[in-house]
Enzyme design. Structure first.
Site, PDB file in Angstrom:
ATOM      1  N   ARG A   1      -3.519  -8.614  -9.529  1.00 14.42           N
ATOM      2  CA  ARG A   1      -2.591  -7.956  -8.596  1.00 14.42           C
ATOM      3  C   ARG A   1      -1.148  -8.023  -9.110  1.00 14.42           C
ATOM      4  NH1 ARG A   1      -2.891  -7.951  -1.921  1.00 14.42           N
ATOM      5  NH2 ARG A   1      -1.074  -6.618  -1.608  1.00 14.42           N
TER       6      ARG A   1
ATOM      7  N   GLU B   1      -3.218 -12.045  -5.041  1.00 11.34           N
ATOM      8  CA  GLU B   1      -2.276 -12.057  -6.149  1.00 11.34           C
ATOM      9  C   GLU B   1      -2.347 -13.318  -7.004  1.00 11.34           C
ATOM     10  OE1 GLU B   1       1.448 -10.213  -5.166  1.00 11.34           O
ATOM     11  OE2 GLU B   1       2.483 -11.343  -6.725  1.00 11.34           O
TER      12      GLU B   1
ATOM     13  N   GLU C   1       6.876   4.413  -7.100  1.00 17.07           N
ATOM     14  CA  GLU C   1       5.677   3.571  -7.047  1.00 17.07           C
ATOM     15  C   GLU C   1       4.457   4.332  -7.583  1.00 17.07           C
ATOM     16  OE1 GLU C   1       5.803   0.361  -6.394  1.00 17.07           O
ATOM     17  OE2 GLU C   1       7.592   0.066  -5.138  1.00 17.07           O
TER      18      GLU C   1
ATOM     19  N   LYS D   1      -0.468  -7.172   2.976  1.00 17.95           N
ATOM     20  CA  LYS D   1       0.674  -8.099   2.982  1.00 17.95           C
ATOM     21  C   LYS D   1       1.571  -7.733   4.148  1.00 17.95           C
ATOM     22  CE  LYS D   1       1.551  -9.158  -1.897  1.00 17.95           C
ATOM     23  NZ  LYS D   1       2.602  -9.053  -2.912  1.00 17.95           N
TER      24      LYS D   1
ATOM     25  N   HIS E   1      14.666   0.418  -2.694  1.00 21.10           N
ATOM     26  CA  HIS E   1      13.727  -0.364  -3.501  1.00 21.10           C
ATOM     27  C   HIS E   1      13.170   0.444  -4.680  1.00 21.10           C
ATOM     28  CE1 HIS E   1      10.495  -3.084  -4.529  1.00 21.10           C
ATOM     29  NE2 HIS E   1       9.627  -2.102  -4.346  1.00 21.10           N
TER      30      HIS E   1
ATOM     31  N   HIS F   1      13.769  -6.256  -8.616  1.00 21.41           N
ATOM     32  CA  HIS F   1      14.166  -7.207  -7.567  1.00 21.41           C
ATOM     33  C   HIS F   1      15.519  -7.833  -7.888  1.00 21.41           C
ATOM     34  CE1 HIS F   1       9.736  -7.803  -6.167  1.00 21.41           C
ATOM     35  NE2 HIS F   1      10.354  -6.910  -5.422  1.00 21.41           N
TER      36      HIS F   1
ATOM     37  N   ARG G   1      -3.202 -15.142  17.846  1.00 16.69           N
ATOM     38  CA  ARG G   1      -3.798 -15.544  16.553  1.00 16.69           C
ATOM     39  C   ARG G   1      -4.440 -14.389  15.801  1.00 16.69           C
ATOM     40  NH1 ARG G   1      -5.173 -19.721  19.786  1.00 16.69           N
ATOM     41  NH2 ARG G   1      -3.918 -21.575  19.423  1.00 16.69           N
TER      42      ARG G   1
ATOM     43  N   HIS H   1       9.232  -4.575 -11.354  1.00 18.93           N
ATOM     44  CA  HIS H   1       9.761  -5.270 -10.181  1.00 18.93           C
ATOM     45  C   HIS H   1      10.563  -6.528 -10.504  1.00 18.93           C
ATOM     46  CE1 HIS H   1       7.376  -2.414  -8.008  1.00 18.93           C
ATOM     47  NE2 HIS H   1       7.679  -2.934  -6.836  1.00 18.93           N
TER      48      HIS H   1
ATOM     49  N   ASN I   1       3.458  -5.513 -10.057  1.00 19.74           N
ATOM     50  CA  ASN I   1       4.878  -5.863 -10.147  1.00 19.74           C
ATOM     51  C   ASN I   1       5.568  -5.244 -11.357  1.00 19.74           C
ATOM     52  OD1 ASN I   1       5.056  -7.428  -7.809  1.00 19.74           O
ATOM     53  ND2 ASN I   1       4.107  -9.149  -8.859  1.00 19.74           N
TER      54      ASN I   1
ATOM     55  N   LYS J   1      -4.047   1.077  -6.129  1.00 15.80           N
ATOM     56  CA  LYS J   1      -3.721  -0.192  -5.471  1.00 15.80           C
ATOM     57  C   LYS J   1      -4.969  -0.817  -4.855  1.00 15.80           C
ATOM     58  CE  LYS J   1      -0.564  -2.697  -2.554  1.00 15.80           C
ATOM     59  NZ  LYS J   1       0.564  -2.728  -1.642  1.00 15.80           N
TER      60      LYS J   1
HETATM   61  N1  LIG Z   1       3.676  -5.042   2.428  1.00 12.24           N
HETATM   62  C1  LIG Z   1       3.787  -4.597   1.197  1.00 12.24           C
HETATM   63  O1  LIG Z   1       2.864  -4.684   0.392  1.00 12.24           O
HETATM   64  C2  LIG Z   1       5.075  -3.925   0.799  1.00 12.24           C
HETATM   65  C3  LIG Z   1       5.145  -3.222  -0.402  1.00 12.24           C
HETATM   66  C4  LIG Z   1       6.334  -2.568  -0.711  1.00 12.24           C
HETATM   67  C5  LIG Z   1       7.402  -2.618   0.155  1.00 12.24           C
HETATM   68  N2  LIG Z   1       7.307  -3.321   1.318  1.00 12.24           N
HETATM   69  C6  LIG Z   1       8.424  -3.376   2.267  1.00 12.24           C
HETATM   70  O2  LIG Z   1       8.672  -2.072   2.768  1.00 12.24           O
HETATM   71  C7  LIG Z   1      10.013  -1.994   3.223  1.00 12.24           C
HETATM   72  C8  LIG Z   1      10.610  -0.674   2.819  1.00 12.24           C
HETATM   73  O3  LIG Z   1       9.859   0.361   3.386  1.00 12.24           O
HETATM   74  P1  LIG Z   1      10.353   1.886   3.345  1.00 12.24           P
HETATM   75  O4  LIG Z   1      10.822   2.217   2.004  1.00 12.24           O
HETATM   76  O5  LIG Z   1       9.270   2.690   3.943  1.00 12.24           O
HETATM   77  O6  LIG Z   1      11.661   1.871   4.235  1.00 12.24           O
HETATM   78  P2  LIG Z   1      11.933   1.929   5.802  1.00 12.24           P
HETATM   79  O7  LIG Z   1      10.787   1.444   6.578  1.00 12.24           O
HETATM   80  O8  LIG Z   1      13.232   1.260   6.010  1.00 12.24           O
HETATM   81  O9  LIG Z   1      12.127   3.488   6.074  1.00 12.24           O
HETATM   82  C9  LIG Z   1      13.190   4.150   5.452  1.00 12.24           C
HETATM   83  C10 LIG Z   1      13.975   5.031   6.405  1.00 12.24           C
HETATM   84  O10 LIG Z   1      13.261   6.249   6.601  1.00 12.24           O
HETATM   85  C11 LIG Z   1      13.159   6.553   7.995  1.00 12.24           C
HETATM   86  N3  LIG Z   1      11.911   7.295   8.140  1.00 12.24           N
HETATM   87  C12 LIG Z   1      10.677   6.807   8.024  1.00 12.24           C
HETATM   88  N4  LIG Z   1       9.771   7.794   8.092  1.00 12.24           N
HETATM   89  C13 LIG Z   1      10.448   8.935   8.262  1.00 12.24           C
HETATM   90  C14 LIG Z   1      10.063  10.299   8.412  1.00 12.24           C
HETATM   91  N5  LIG Z   1       8.798  10.678   8.335  1.00 12.24           N
HETATM   92  N6  LIG Z   1      11.033  11.213   8.607  1.00 12.24           N
HETATM   93  C15 LIG Z   1      12.344  10.840   8.642  1.00 12.24           C
HETATM   94  N7  LIG Z   1      12.765   9.578   8.493  1.00 12.24           N
HETATM   95  C16 LIG Z   1      11.829   8.637   8.312  1.00 12.24           C
HETATM   96  C17 LIG Z   1      13.195   5.202   8.651  1.00 12.24           C
HETATM   97  O11 LIG Z   1      13.607   5.287   9.994  1.00 12.24           O
HETATM   98  C18 LIG Z   1      14.205   4.455   7.784  1.00 12.24           C
HETATM   99  O12 LIG Z   1      15.503   4.760   8.187  1.00 12.24           O
HETATM  100  C19 LIG Z   1      10.740  -3.196   2.655  1.00 12.24           C
HETATM  101  O13 LIG Z   1      11.013  -4.117   3.681  1.00 12.24           O
HETATM  102  C20 LIG Z   1       9.733  -3.781   1.665  1.00 12.24           C
HETATM  103  O14 LIG Z   1       9.833  -5.186   1.547  1.00 12.24           O
HETATM  104  C21 LIG Z   1       6.167  -3.962   1.636  1.00 12.24           C
HETATM  105 ZN   LIG Z   2       7.637  -1.956  -4.965  1.00 12.08          ZN
END
Ligand SMILES: NC(=O)c1ccc[n+]([C@@H]2O[C@H](COP(=O)([O-])OP(=O)(O)OC[C@H]3O[C@@H](n4cnc5c(N)ncnc54)[C@H](O)[C@@H]3O)[C@@H](O)[C@H]2O)c1
Ligand SMILES: [Zn+2]
Length: 370
Positions: free
Chosen positions: A239, A235, A183, A141, A263, A250, A119, A246, A243, A225
């Site tokens: 917040r 949100e 971003e 999130k 993204h 999206h 939990r 976005h 977006n 942020k």
């Molecule tokens: N929680 C939130 O508020 C929020 C906000 C925006 C996005 N997201 C989520 O984040 C995700 C995308 O995250 P991302 O863009 O970081 O992608 P990701 O986590 O897929 O990482 C991208 C790639 O980079 C590689 N990588 C990571 N760090 C590295 C490093 N230092 N050196 C070499 N390679 C590296 C990873 O192995 C992967 O292949 C999506 O699922 C999205 O929905 C969440």
């Molecule tokens: Zn984004």
């Protein structure tokens, strides 16, 4: 190093951004949890291969390592089940802590596992992509995807601290860096004029991964942020401005089945569409629009778009953020401010998407997204 305090109704924690943080992880975490209990780290095999040595340096006793293979296809309930079962088998209890060491996917899945294991246990974010450092690791999130859509299962749980080490970005592929920077461009446009100007004036240093320039951009983006999340954790109002870019972004991701572009690249194009809409509504001037477009392309390249306008427009109808069919849009007001409008007409949206597609013909690079 810079420290940014995040305060929400549910939690209060620090985000540290700067060089060399990875080497000081254990003592910094210990300061917050007093005595290191059972520590788990969730990461991807690729990241662990690159950075485990440095990561483990500061721990007397190495944490239990849990692996999440890279890729959005692994951001599932199934992965959460597997990770939590591994924690249970390794003797994890309510006092255990989890460190998410990776990009946004590791952070979202790991954070969600922490939110539901026993939990809820404490967790820390050690983001390794630019996107994760400026965006996903901050704000609480957490969640996973369903076959029916992205991020449909999740919760809000704030981490105990975030450690964004600029050095870790040294191994990040260029394309990931550039996409993540969108971003920060967004942050500048909607709320931080000084950041916008810094990114205009220091693009070479930022793109060349100068750690001081990166720290400046990352800290400002997080501060933006954090300030928004502090005022509106769940949100319900402010917040939403996060977006910006976005809604169409999206839609582009969905229309290309999340395969063709990152993204941040989709958000880059989404911002271009939103700028066109803002220009028509008169919330920005022609020269402001030019400046903002120029900055977006500077931190590109953005991919070509071989998607029909109709497909993108259809995909916007499924944007879960459009409450009750309202055409909600975030529009910049000048540079450094933004507002939400609720009454965007289909014709306005279509014009904005078409403008974006025209610009993609001259500014889009590479193989292209279809
Ligand atoms: N929680 C939130 O508020 C929020 C906000 C925006 C996005 N997201 C989520 O984040 C995700 C995308 O995250 P991302 O863009 O970081 O992608 P990701 O986590 O897929 O990482 C991208 C790639 O980079 C590689 N990588 C990571 N760090 C590295 C490093 N230092 N050196 C070499 N390679 C590296 C990873 O192995 C992967 O292949 C999506 O699922 C999205 O929905 C969440
Ligand atoms: Zn984004």
């Amino acid at each position: 190093m810079q420290t940014i305090r995040v305060e929400t109704p549910s939690a209060r924690y620090d985000v540290f951004a700067g060089s060399g943080l990875l080497a000081e992880l254990a003592p910094r975490i210990e300061r917050l949890v007093k005595r290191l209990p059972r520590v788990f780290v969730v990461t991807s095999p690729e990241i662990w291969a690159l950075w485990s040595e440095k990561f483990l340096d500061s721990f007397d006793e190495p944490p239990v390592t849990l692996f999440l293979p890279a890729g959005e296809q692994n951001k599932t309930v199934k992965s959460v089940e597997r990770l939590t079962r591994e924690m249970a088998r390794a003797g994890g209890d309510r006092g255990a802590i989890l460190i998410c060491f990776g990009g946004g996917i590791v952070g979202d899945v790991g954070g969600f596992a922490a939110a539901v294991f026993m939990r809820g246990i404490s967790y820390f974010q050690v983001p390794t992509t630019f996107l994760a450092q400026v965006d996903s690791s901050v704000g609480g999130k957490v969640g996973v995807n369903l076959p029916e859509g992205k991020n449909l299962v999740g919760n809000f749980l704030q981490p105990r601290a975030v450690f964004a080490d600029t050095g870790v970005l040294g191994t990040l592929p260029d394309r990931e860096l550039h996409a993540g920077l969108m971003e920060s461009v967004k942050a500048g446009i909607i709320r931080d004029r000084a950041l916008f100007r810094f990114m205009e004036e220091h693009a070479d240093e930022v793109l060349g991964r100068d750690e001081r320039a990166l720290e400046r951009v990352i800290a400002a983006s997080i501060r933006m942020k954090a300030d928004v999340v502090r005022r509106d954790e769940r949100e319900s109002g402010l917040r939403m401005i996060l977006n910006f870019g976005h809604t169409v972004g999206h839609a582009l991701e969905a229309a290309t089945r999340y395969k063709a572009m990152l993204h941040g690249e989709a958000v880059g194009w989404g911002m271009i569409a939103a700028l066109a809409l803002a220009r028509r509504r008169g919330t920005i001037t022609g020269s402001q629009m030019e400046r903002m477009e120029k900055l977006i392309y500077r931190y590109g390249p953005l991919p070509q778009l071989k998607v029909h306008a109709a497909k993108i427009l259809a995909a916007t109808g499924h944007d879960k953020k459009n409450v009750g069919g309202v055409r909600r849009f975030v529009l910049p007001v000048g540079i450094g401010d933004a507002g939400v409008v609720e009454d965007v007409t289909p014709a306005e949206l279509e014009a904005a998407v078409k403008y974006m597609l025209v610009r993609a013909r001259t500014e889009g690079r590479g193989r292209g997204a279809s």
